[in-house]
Design a protein around this motif. Sequence first.
Motif, mmCIF file in Angstrom:
data_model
loop_
_atom_site.group_PDB
_atom_site.id
_atom_site.type_symbol
_atom_site.label_atom_id
_atom_site.label_comp_id
_atom_site.label_asym_id
_atom_site.label_seq_id
_atom_site.Cartn_x
_atom_site.Cartn_y
_atom_site.Cartn_z
ATOM 1 N N GLN A 127 -0.092 4.515 -3.225
ATOM 2 C CA GLN A 127 0.361 3.641 -2.150
ATOM 3 C C GLN A 127 -0.699 3.528 -1.057
ATOM 4 N N VAL A 128 -0.980 2.299 -0.678
ATOM 5 C CA VAL A 128 -1.844 2.019 0.467
ATOM 6 C C VAL A 128 -1.022 1.240 1.487
ATOM 7 N N THR A 129 -0.945 1.755 2.695
ATOM 8 C CA THR A 129 -0.202 1.095 3.761
ATOM 9 C C THR A 129 -1.133 0.881 4.948
ATOM 10 N N VAL A 130 -1.246 -0.375 5.370
ATOM 11 C CA VAL A 130 -2.112 -0.727 6.491
ATOM 12 C C VAL A 130 -1.232 -1.201 7.638
ATOM 13 N N SER A 131 -1.293 -0.497 8.742
ATOM 14 C CA SER A 131 -0.473 -0.852 9.897
ATOM 15 C C SER A 131 -1.250 -1.756 10.845
ATOM 16 N N SER A 132 -0.528 -2.623 11.507
ATOM 17 C CA SER A 132 -1.179 -3.590 12.415
ATOM 18 C C SER A 132 -1.301 -3.021 13.824
ATOM 19 N N GLY A 157 -2.970 6.063 1.198
ATOM 20 C CA GLY A 157 -2.472 6.645 2.436
ATOM 21 C C GLY A 157 -2.162 5.568 3.449
ATOM 22 N N LEU A 158 -1.947 6.022 4.673
ATOM 23 C CA LEU A 158 -1.636 5.140 5.793
ATOM 24 C C LEU A 158 -2.868 5.012 6.671
ATOM 25 N N VAL A 159 -3.248 3.777 6.977
ATOM 26 C CA VAL A 159 -4.437 3.534 7.788
ATOM 27 C C VAL A 159 -4.169 2.350 8.708
ATOM 28 N N ALA A 210 -5.149 -1.133 10.725
ATOM 29 C CA ALA A 210 -5.933 -2.327 10.406
ATOM 30 C C ALA A 210 -7.365 -2.144 10.890
ATOM 31 N N GLY A 211 -8.301 -2.553 10.049
ATOM 32 C CA GLY A 211 -9.708 -2.372 10.352
ATOM 33 C C GLY A 211 -10.289 -1.089 9.806
ATOM 34 N N GLY A 212 -9.434 -0.204 9.342
ATOM 35 C CA GLY A 212 -9.882 1.080 8.812
ATOM 36 C C GLY A 212 -10.328 1.002 7.368
ATOM 37 N N SER A 213 -10.626 2.179 6.817
ATOM 38 C CA SER A 213 -11.146 2.263 5.449
ATOM 39 C C SER A 213 -10.398 3.327 4.657
ATOM 40 N N LEU A 214 -10.377 3.122 3.353
ATOM 41 C CA LEU A 214 -9.867 4.106 2.409
ATOM 42 C C LEU A 214 -10.715 4.034 1.152
ATOM 43 N N ARG A 215 -10.786 5.145 0.433
ATOM 44 C CA ARG A 215 -11.461 5.168 -0.851
ATOM 45 C C ARG A 215 -10.489 5.675 -1.900
ATOM 46 N N LEU A 216 -10.222 4.832 -2.876
ATOM 47 C CA LEU A 216 -9.366 5.212 -3.990
ATOM 48 C C LEU A 216 -10.213 5.732 -5.136
ATOM 49 N N SER A 217 -9.661 6.679 -5.865
ATOM 50 C CA SER A 217 -10.318 7.212 -7.053
ATOM 51 C C SER A 217 -9.378 7.112 -8.236
ATOM 52 N N CYS A 218 -9.953 6.964 -9.406
ATOM 53 C CA CYS A 218 -9.181 6.934 -10.642
ATOM 54 C C CYS A 218 -9.922 7.777 -11.678
ATOM 55 N N ALA A 219 -9.349 8.916 -12.006
ATOM 56 C CA ALA A 219 -9.957 9.818 -12.970
ATOM 57 C C ALA A 219 -9.401 9.532 -14.356
ATOM 58 N N PRO A 274 -3.256 -5.679 7.136
ATOM 59 C CA PRO A 274 -1.863 -5.400 6.756
ATOM 60 C C PRO A 274 -1.487 -6.012 5.411
ATOM 61 N N GLU A 275 -2.060 -7.157 5.084
ATOM 62 C CA GLU A 275 -1.741 -7.806 3.814
ATOM 63 C C GLU A 275 -2.339 -7.083 2.606
ATOM 64 N N ASP A 276 -3.145 -6.062 2.845
ATOM 65 C CA ASP A 276 -3.653 -5.229 1.748
ATOM 66 C C ASP A 276 -2.642 -4.151 1.351
ATOM 67 N N THR A 277 -1.562 -4.031 2.113
ATOM 68 C CA THR A 277 -0.532 -3.038 1.819
ATOM 69 C C THR A 277 0.085 -3.294 0.444
ATOM 70 N N ALA A 278 0.055 -2.275 -0.412
ATOM 71 C CA ALA A 278 0.559 -2.408 -1.781
ATOM 72 C C ALA A 278 0.412 -1.070 -2.492
ATOM 73 N N VAL A 279 0.992 -0.999 -3.672
ATOM 74 C CA VAL A 279 0.679 0.088 -4.590
ATOM 75 C C VAL A 279 -0.522 -0.359 -5.410
ATOM 76 N N TYR A 280 -1.545 0.477 -5.448
ATOM 77 C CA TYR A 280 -2.766 0.158 -6.156
ATOM 78 C C TYR A 280 -2.797 0.908 -7.486
ATOM 79 N N TYR A 281 -3.128 0.164 -8.542
ATOM 80 C CA TYR A 281 -3.180 0.716 -9.886
ATOM 81 C C TYR A 281 -4.578 0.566 -10.465
ATOM 82 N N CYS A 282 -5.035 1.582 -11.171
ATOM 83 C CA CYS A 282 -6.252 1.429 -11.952
ATOM 84 C C CYS A 282 -5.866 1.160 -13.405
ATOM 85 N N ALA A 283 -6.760 0.488 -14.106
ATOM 86 C CA ALA A 283 -6.467 0.086 -15.478
ATOM 87 C C ALA A 283 -7.752 0.018 -16.280
#
Length: 121
Positions: free
Chosen positions: A116-121, A9-11, A13-22, A86-95
């Motif tokens: 997609q993870v988007t970090v705004s400044s 999602g969109l967050v 800078a300084g915020g948090s997100l939790r990704l899951s991979c089922a 902001p430099e954490d902005t990317a598409v995140y993949y689990c493998a």
Amino acid sequence: VQLQASGGGLVQAGGSLRLSCAASGRTFSGYAMAWFRQAPGKEREFVAAISRSGITWYADSVKGRFTISRDNAKNTVYLQMNSLKPEDTAVYYCAATLTWKATMPRSYDYWGQGTQVTVSS
């Protein structure tokens, strides 16, 4: 193994997100799991991984900010991302891989679709 990533999602800078991979299909607990990310115009890069027994390792760029974990009962791996930049902005993949302590994409046999993870400044 089929992998389904979610939680991006969109967050700010300084915020948090939790990704899951089922995971579904073959025995999840038998695989080491990892998260990679790919920013526009850049190569896919290693972020974090966790072994079958729960040993973790991280890219230097996320060490101390990100935490990877797994719940074998739920066939799920997580990536808790704190102090996002902001430099954490990317598409995140689990493998998934059977290879010990792998950090190269070519070592991973199964991939999720990315979130997609988007970090705004």
